[in-house]
Design a protein around this motif. Structure first.
Motif, PDB file in Angstrom:
ATOM      1  N   LYS A  83      49.481  44.368  32.369  1.00  0.00           N
ATOM      2  CA  LYS A  83      49.549  43.776  33.697  1.00  0.00           C
ATOM      3  C   LYS A  83      48.442  44.327  34.592  1.00  0.00           C
ATOM      4  CE  LYS A  83      54.602  43.349  33.490  1.00  0.00           C
ATOM      5  NZ  LYS A  83      55.888  43.840  34.065  1.00  0.00           N
ATOM      6  N   ASP A 138      52.623  41.877  30.266  1.00  0.00           N
ATOM      7  CA  ASP A 138      53.162  40.613  30.752  1.00  0.00           C
ATOM      8  C   ASP A 138      53.804  39.856  29.597  1.00  0.00           C
ATOM      9  OD1 ASP A 138      51.142  39.374  29.287  1.00  0.00           O
ATOM     10  OD2 ASP A 138      49.872  38.968  31.019  1.00  0.00           O
ATOM     11  N   THR A 142      47.534  46.012  37.672  1.00  0.00           N
ATOM     12  CA  THR A 142      48.319  46.914  38.532  1.00  0.00           C
ATOM     13  C   THR A 142      47.559  47.343  39.772  1.00  0.00           C
ATOM     14  OG1 THR A 142      47.563  48.814  37.234  1.00  0.00           O
ATOM     15  CG2 THR A 142      49.653  47.797  36.574  1.00  0.00           C
ATOM     16  N   PHE A 143      46.466  46.672  40.075  1.00  0.00           N
ATOM     17  CA  PHE A 143      45.679  47.031  41.256  1.00  0.00           C
ATOM     18  C   PHE A 143      45.382  45.781  42.063  1.00  0.00           C
ATOM     19  CE2 PHE A 143      42.804  46.064  37.801  1.00  0.00           C
ATOM     20  CZ  PHE A 143      41.847  45.252  38.376  1.00  0.00           C
ATOM     21  N   ASP A 144      45.151  45.942  43.333  1.00  0.00           N
ATOM     22  CA  ASP A 144      44.751  44.866  44.234  1.00  0.00           C
ATOM     23  C   ASP A 144      43.384  45.183  44.813  1.00  0.00           C
ATOM     24  OD1 ASP A 144      47.122  43.272  44.092  1.00  0.00           O
ATOM     25  OD2 ASP A 144      48.120  44.750  45.365  1.00  0.00           O
ATOM     26  N   ASP A 154      38.898  49.210  37.147  1.00  0.00           N
ATOM     27  CA  ASP A 154      39.707  48.179  37.799  1.00  0.00           C
ATOM     28  C   ASP A 154      38.827  47.007  38.254  1.00  0.00           C
ATOM     29  OD1 ASP A 154      41.824  49.869  37.367  1.00  0.00           O
ATOM     30  OD2 ASP A 154      41.969  50.568  39.431  1.00  0.00           O
ATOM     31  N   GLU A 169      57.174  47.532  30.240  1.00  0.00           N
ATOM     32  CA  GLU A 169      57.007  47.313  31.672  1.00  0.00           C
ATOM     33  C   GLU A 169      55.534  47.195  32.050  1.00  0.00           C
ATOM     34  OE1 GLU A 169      57.027  51.799  31.082  1.00  0.00           O
ATOM     35  OE2 GLU A 169      58.045  50.044  30.267  1.00  0.00           O
ATOM     36  N   ASP A 170      54.640  47.630  31.175  1.00  0.00           N
ATOM     37  CA  ASP A 170      53.207  47.550  31.437  1.00  0.00           C
ATOM     38  C   ASP A 170      52.580  46.271  30.909  1.00  0.00           C
ATOM     39  OD1 ASP A 170      53.194  50.058  32.635  1.00  0.00           O
ATOM     40  OD2 ASP A 170      52.877  51.076  30.720  1.00  0.00           O
ATOM     41  N   ARG A 206      37.760  48.629  41.798  1.00  0.00           N
ATOM     42  CA  ARG A 206      38.440  47.450  42.342  1.00  0.00           C
ATOM     43  C   ARG A 206      37.400  46.405  42.758  1.00  0.00           C
ATOM     44  NH1 ARG A 206      41.106  51.667  44.527  1.00  0.00           N
ATOM     45  NH2 ARG A 206      40.146  51.334  46.575  1.00  0.00           N
ATOM     46  N   MET A 223      48.281  53.486  32.477  1.00  0.00           N
ATOM     47  CA  MET A 223      49.001  53.289  31.230  1.00  0.00           C
ATOM     48  C   MET A 223      48.468  54.255  30.185  1.00  0.00           C
ATOM     49  SD  MET A 223      49.555  49.756  29.154  1.00  0.00           S
ATOM     50  CE  MET A 223      47.886  49.643  28.577  1.00  0.00           C
ATOM     51  N   ASN A 261      39.671  49.498  32.333  1.00  0.00           N
ATOM     52  CA  ASN A 261      40.589  48.539  32.929  1.00  0.00           C
ATOM     53  C   ASN A 261      39.835  47.300  33.421  1.00  0.00           C
ATOM     54  OD1 ASN A 261      43.392  48.312  33.145  1.00  0.00           O
ATOM     55  ND2 ASN A 261      43.348  48.619  35.352  1.00  0.00           N
TER      56      ASN A 261
END
Length: 463
Positions: A47, A41, A49-51, A276, A38-39, A245, A1, A299
């Motif tokens: 939002k 909630d 955006t990573f798993d 992340d 769109e970024d 992550r 973003m 993030n």
């Protein structure tokens, strides 16, 4: 973003301000923003955006370590023999392609003299689920080394679960270091997740009594901590020193005390990338330095946690601390302070950027409950602060650009009458926008401006 400027941030509040013609005109007259809906909630937060990838161990073949075959003591004695033989069994199981290795019930004392500063424990290989039988303890033997890892991970796709890891904090020998005479010995870790390890799950473990951290994450990716009890370590609960992550969820992290920084979680890459990261649904209490500090992370989501100073405990820094140029989404946490810290009773403080007031991304502070505490951000820029409840303390900004302050509540504390008047919503050289904020039961008009820095008169008068 992309970076959120003041105009981008304003786009997010249109819904909340639509009932006011004056506020609507203010928004619509700023035509050079580009909405990034769109970024966000439905609560206006970025939002996720990573798993975080979990280990995938397709081989379910199980080996229960045969203590008699390998001559492994399980009565908490003979660390050298236990380490050598237990490691031999783990190595053999890996070579024989067992995907699940079970450590039988018992107490295992480990420790191997590697060099002048490092005491070795055991290593777990890639593609392995290492399971402790119920009640099993793996303990590092008393040593005088600056560094140790009770368990060191060596490879990808590793699960560690269902046991207890114990350090030697109560018996450690703090020998002065030859180079400088220091005795911090703050690198004794329970589980070391090194740069060769990715997709790691640490689950349902008790990790305690370490001279350093419950766990060290160093240049690793896709690491998950869940349902662990991490306590009574000297330096940190979990240190992230380069991590991408990372998920820390549903843990209890408490009673961290002994040598600085003494936080539940410390994100401090020291030039490495920290990015992340989700810290969610954890219970923090009685941590001396504080609960979460982010010095380098981008993030970073700090969500739905409970943080309690705890009776008889003193914070050094405070529950949530972030440094300049980090990126934080802080939402739906419940923070309770008792006596405060060196920073006062601040549930969240963002430290200064010094002469550099810019910020790389906006800081979001939404829907938090601060019991007997407030927040403070200074010499920085870009913050979106909404729907928080600050009971008995203040919200303050100093030399700050582009803050949006919407629908927050501040209340006075009868225990701290000196914090009335000038100390509720406090501004010194601040630009931004405010709407719908309350001081107790009454609406509080905060005349922030997009272009002209605002300072309270009482600040100018030296209150």
């Amino acid at each position: 973003m992309k970076k959120l400027t003041y105009y981008t941030l304003i786009s997010v509040v249109i819904f909340f301000l639509s009932c006011s013609n004056e506020n609507s005109d203010f928004i619509m007259n700023n035509s050079d923003y580009e909405a990034d809906s769109e970024d966000l909630d439905t609560d206006g937060l970025p939002k996720v955006t990573f798993d975080v990838k979990l280990p995938i161990i397709s081989n379910t073949q199980e080996y229960i370590i045969d203590l008699n075959r390998w001559d492994i003591p399980n009565n908490g004695t003979n660390a050298i023999k236990t380490t050598t033989n237990l490691q031999a069994a783990i190595d053999w199981a890996h070579e024989e392609n067992y995907g699940r290795v079970v450590l039988p019930k018992g107490e295992y004392l480990v420790g191997e003299d590697i060099n002048d500063i490092y005491q070795g424990g055991i290593e777990i290989h890639d593609n392995t689920e290492f399971v402790f039988s119920e009640g099993t303890i793996l303990e590092i033997d008393t040593n005088n080394k600056w560094n140790y890892c009770v368990i060191s991970l060596n490879g990808d796709n590793i699960i560690i679960r269902d046991g207890t890891i114990k350090g030697d904090r109560d018996t450690h020998v703090f020998t002065p270091r030859d180079s400088d005479g220091k005795t911090a010995h703050d690198e004794g870790h329970g589980i070391c997740v090194w740069n060769t390890s990715n997709q790691v799950l640490i689950e349902n473990m008790k990790i305690h009594n370490l001279t350093g951290d419950g766990s060290l994450v160093l240049d690793a990716k896709d690491v998950t901590f869940t349902n662990n009890n991490i306590n009574n370590n000297r330096r940190q609960g979990i240190s992230i020193v380069g991590g991408t992550r990372i998920e820390i969820k549903n843990n209890e992290i408490h009673n961290i005390s002994g040598t600085s920084p003494q936080f539940g979680i410390d994100i401090e890459g020291g030039g490495r990338e920290d990015k992340d990261i989700i810290i969610q649904n954890n219970y923090f209490h009685h941590n001396t330095g504080g609960d979460i500090v982010n010095t380098s992370g981008e993030n970073v989501y700090i969500l739905d946690n409970v943080m309690e100073q705890g009776e008889g405990s003193k914070y050094v820094d405070g529950p949530i601390v972030s440094w300049h140029k980090t990126h934080n989404i802080i939402a739906r946490n419940t923070i309770t302070m008792v006596t405060g810290s060196a920073n006062g009773r601040l549930g969240y403080i963002q430290y200064s950027g010094g002469g550099d007031k810019g910020h790389n991304r906006a800081t979001y502070v939404h829907d938090n409950i601060c019991n007997s505490c407030g927040m403070y951000m200074y010499k920085s820029s870009d913050a979106d602060v909404r729907r928080n409840k600050f009971y008995g303390y203040f919200v303050a900004f100093s030399e700050f650009e582009n803050v949006i302050l919407v629908d927050n509540l501040v209340t006075y504390s009868e225990d701290h009458p000196n914090l009335r008047f000038c100390w509720s919503y406090r501004f010194n050289e601040v630009t931004g926008f405010a709407s719908g904020n309350y001081l107790g039961d009454a609406p509080e008009e905060l005349p922030l401006s997009e272009s002209k820095p605002y300072t309270l008169q009482c600040v100018l008068d030296g209150w």
